[in-house]
Design a protein around this motif. Sequence first.
Motif, mmCIF file in Angstrom:
data_model
loop_
_atom_site.group_PDB
_atom_site.id
_atom_site.type_symbol
_atom_site.label_atom_id
_atom_site.label_comp_id
_atom_site.label_asym_id
_atom_site.label_seq_id
_atom_site.Cartn_x
_atom_site.Cartn_y
_atom_site.Cartn_z
ATOM 1 N N SER A 34 5.001 0.131 9.797
ATOM 2 C CA SER A 34 4.014 0.973 10.468
ATOM 3 C C SER A 34 3.668 2.206 9.645
ATOM 4 O O SER A 34 4.412 2.608 8.757
ATOM 5 N N VAL A 35 2.512 2.775 9.994
ATOM 6 C CA VAL A 35 2.078 4.038 9.398
ATOM 7 C C VAL A 35 1.421 4.860 10.506
ATOM 8 O O VAL A 35 0.790 4.310 11.410
ATOM 9 N N GLN A 36 1.601 6.178 10.444
ATOM 10 C CA GLN A 36 1.040 7.074 11.455
ATOM 11 C C GLN A 36 -0.087 7.896 10.839
ATOM 12 O O GLN A 36 0.122 8.592 9.847
ATOM 13 N N PHE A 37 -1.260 7.828 11.460
ATOM 14 C CA PHE A 37 -2.407 8.610 11.023
ATOM 15 C C PHE A 37 -2.624 9.744 12.023
ATOM 16 O O PHE A 37 -2.940 9.484 13.191
ATOM 17 N N PRO A 38 -2.448 11.001 11.603
ATOM 18 C CA PRO A 38 -2.560 12.139 12.519
ATOM 19 C C PRO A 38 -3.946 12.235 13.165
ATOM 20 O O PRO A 38 -4.964 11.968 12.522
ATOM 21 N N LEU A 39 -3.954 12.621 14.439
ATOM 22 C CA LEU A 39 -5.217 12.759 15.171
ATOM 23 C C LEU A 39 -6.056 13.930 14.662
ATOM 24 O O LEU A 39 -7.277 13.915 14.824
ATOM 25 N N PHE A 53 0.821 -1.216 0.000
ATOM 26 C CA PHE A 53 0.000 0.000 0.000
ATOM 27 C C PHE A 53 0.856 1.267 0.000
ATOM 28 O O PHE A 53 0.404 2.325 0.440
ATOM 29 N N ALA A 54 2.063 1.164 -0.508
ATOM 30 C CA ALA A 54 2.997 2.294 -0.495
ATOM 31 C C ALA A 54 2.400 3.553 -1.114
ATOM 32 O O ALA A 54 2.567 4.650 -0.577
ATOM 33 N N ALA A 55 1.697 3.417 -2.217
ATOM 34 C CA ALA A 55 1.116 4.602 -2.884
ATOM 35 C C ALA A 55 0.029 5.237 -2.013
ATOM 36 O O ALA A 55 -0.044 6.468 -1.909
ATOM 37 N N GLU A 56 -0.804 4.408 -1.387
ATOM 38 C CA GLU A 56 -1.914 4.922 -0.583
ATOM 39 C C GLU A 56 -1.464 5.582 0.721
ATOM 40 O O GLU A 56 -2.157 6.426 1.264
ATOM 41 N N ILE A 57 -0.301 5.161 1.234
ATOM 42 C CA ILE A 57 0.179 5.725 2.506
ATOM 43 C C ILE A 57 1.279 6.763 2.306
ATOM 44 O O ILE A 57 1.857 7.243 3.276
ATOM 45 N N ALA A 58 1.544 7.110 1.071
ATOM 46 C CA ALA A 58 2.647 8.041 0.769
ATOM 47 C C ALA A 58 2.500 9.385 1.481
ATOM 48 O O ALA A 58 3.508 10.012 1.823
#
Length: 192
Positions: free
Chosen positions: A92-97, A79-84
Amino acid sequence: MTKLSDIETIDAYIDVFPKPVQKLLESVWQTIRKAAPDAMECINYKMPTFRLNGKNLVHFAAYEHHIGFYPTPDAITAFAAEIADYKNAKGSVQFPLDKPMPLDLISKMTAFRVKQMEEKVKTKPSKAAPGKNFMESLSAPAQRALANEGIKTLKQLSAYSEASLLKLHGFGKASLPILRSALAHAGLGFKQ
């Protein structure tokens, strides 16, 4: 105040955080549940964790400025493109609050992991029928403790109370949520 190291369930983990963060964590939790309905829920590495076939599927956790999602390096690569647009690392990936939580993306990544793990199971000889592999989800000391007690099935496990299991040498409280989930999945429960 409850310490994260004392938490045994995902509900209790979520309750530690402020209300706005609780809502985000709840939405992530429910999204993963829908994408992985057969996964067992527990706390592992002090984070809400979903396990499938005795292995970690995904983790998530709250931090001061983001929710961390841990779907393994394979999912990060897929999912590299979607999480870029998000800060990410090997697994891991960080989703801002302060931004909308990308629940569709979390669902897709979780579904990817479920499919990946199901394919691994198909290529390996089955050790146990569904519902009987609950032991694989436990630590080696907990497995030995149950085996020494002669517990091999969920039906046998349901004859014990949580308190009696905690008295077994090598059995820790981190195993209880895993076993609760396995028993509930089979329509059973611990002895009261």
